[in-house]
Scaffold this active site. Structure first.
Site, PDB file in Angstrom:
ATOM      1  N   ARG A  73      47.821  16.244  28.189  1.00  0.00           N
ATOM      2  CA  ARG A  73      48.349  16.083  26.829  1.00  0.00           C
ATOM      3  C   ARG A  73      49.765  16.638  26.758  1.00  0.00           C
ATOM      4  O   ARG A  73      49.968  17.855  26.850  1.00  0.00           O
ATOM      5  CB  ARG A  73      47.462  16.805  25.823  1.00  0.00           C
ATOM      6  N   TYR A  94      55.825  18.084  37.026  1.00  0.00           N
ATOM      7  CA  TYR A  94      56.759  17.984  35.908  1.00  0.00           C
ATOM      8  C   TYR A  94      58.187  18.151  36.409  1.00  0.00           C
ATOM      9  O   TYR A  94      58.452  18.872  37.379  1.00  0.00           O
ATOM     10  CB  TYR A  94      56.480  19.073  34.866  1.00  0.00           C
ATOM     11  N   ASP A  97      53.280  17.571  24.841  1.00  0.00           N
ATOM     12  CA  ASP A  97      53.614  18.064  23.504  1.00  0.00           C
ATOM     13  C   ASP A  97      54.596  17.128  22.810  1.00  0.00           C
ATOM     14  O   ASP A  97      55.160  16.213  23.418  1.00  0.00           O
ATOM     15  CB  ASP A  97      54.243  19.457  23.601  1.00  0.00           C
ATOM     16  N   ARG A 128      57.625  24.922  29.855  1.00  0.00           N
ATOM     17  CA  ARG A 128      58.777  25.265  29.022  1.00  0.00           C
ATOM     18  C   ARG A 128      58.987  26.778  28.937  1.00  0.00           C
ATOM     19  O   ARG A 128      60.127  27.250  28.850  1.00  0.00           O
ATOM     20  CB  ARG A 128      58.598  24.666  27.632  1.00  0.00           C
TER      21      ARG A 128
END
Length: 266
Positions: A49, A109, A51, A196
């Site tokens: 999922r 990522y 953001d 992040r």
């Protein structure tokens, strides 16, 4: 039958991946398009999922349907009903044993950070931005301290619902190309905001706020309040999800740092 899809999207207009009561998520938009092709309501299961504001170069979902359609219908047909910033790139029939979330053993990522005095214009909402100059070597030294299996409580969101904060980080590389820093992060799974929060703390090291050894201290503290604020979602891309080769999913798109910017900002 069970269908698996690979898709990409620009997340800047959406409230994230996960379906919301008022709609407006990537999942909501995709399920509407799939339901039109299947002629019945479709619900999908995703590998991860993302953001609000986060993008995907390689997101994986599966769904079950009794509709008999050629595979091209699940790609070009579905894309006909999707907005310009979401696209299915690949589809296949798989057995019921395939699971997009639980079958994935690694996620990858990329974070793209523009480091210059002036904010971005052309790539607004597609890259993070920082006007303070950054020291690549300091960040690379700090990054190595996070490799391996650790309790990443210091880097998880307060609202994270994961049962365990332990994750195995297999890759954390930082490259520089002109005014861009590219962070590449791979793990078996990620906590909410983990990437992040890691990027934000590495930036603190890169701009000289803390020594590289602070990253080890932060990790061992298991205290989120000691870490840097959560960095902007704009530069974050889900770039790959890995499965056992028996499922024959396509290799995720490789974006070497020398060419990743033109590829992503095309």
């Amino acid at each position: 039958m069970r269908i698996v899809l690979v898709l990409e999207y620009n997340g800047s207009r959406y409230c994230g991946w996960q379906s919301q009561p008022a709609g407006g998520s990537v999942q909501d938009i995709l399920e509407i398009a799939l339901s039109k092709i299947a002629c019945h309501t479709i619900r999908v299961v995703t590998a991860g999922r993302t953001d609000a504001g986060v993008h995907a170069l390689y997101q994986v979902v599966h769904f079950d349907t009794q509709a008999q359609r050629p595979l091209n219908a699940w790609v070009r047909g579905v894309n006909r009903f999707l907005p310009h910033d979401i696209a299915v790139s690949w589809a296949s029939v798989v057995s019921d044993q395939f699971h997009a979330r639980y079958g994935a053993y690694e996620r990858r990522y990329l974070y793209l950070l523009l480091n210059r005095p002036v904010r971005p214009g052309l790539c607004h909402a597609r890259v993070g931005w920082l006007h303070h100059s950054l020291d690549l070597t300091r960040m690379q030294v700090a990054a190595k301290m996070l490799l391996g299996e650790h309790d990443f409580t210091a880097f998880r969101a307060a609202a994270c619902q994961a049962k365990s904060p332990v994750r195995r980080l297999t890759r954390l590389e930082i490259y520089r190309q002109n005014n861009f820093f590219i962070f590449e992060i791979c793990a078996n799974a990620f906590l909410q905001h983990m990437v992040r929060n890691i990027v934000g703390s590495l930036v603190y090291v890169g701009k000289g706020k803390y020594a590289p050894e602070w990253m080890q201290t932060l990790l061992e503290s298991r205290n989120r309040t000691y870490a840097a604020p959560t960095f902007s979602a704009a530069g974050l891309y889900l770039a790959g999800v890995s499965y056992d080769s028996i499922w024959q999913l396509p290799d995720f798109i490789e974006y070497p740092f020398e060419i990743c910017l033109p590829a992503i900002l095309r």
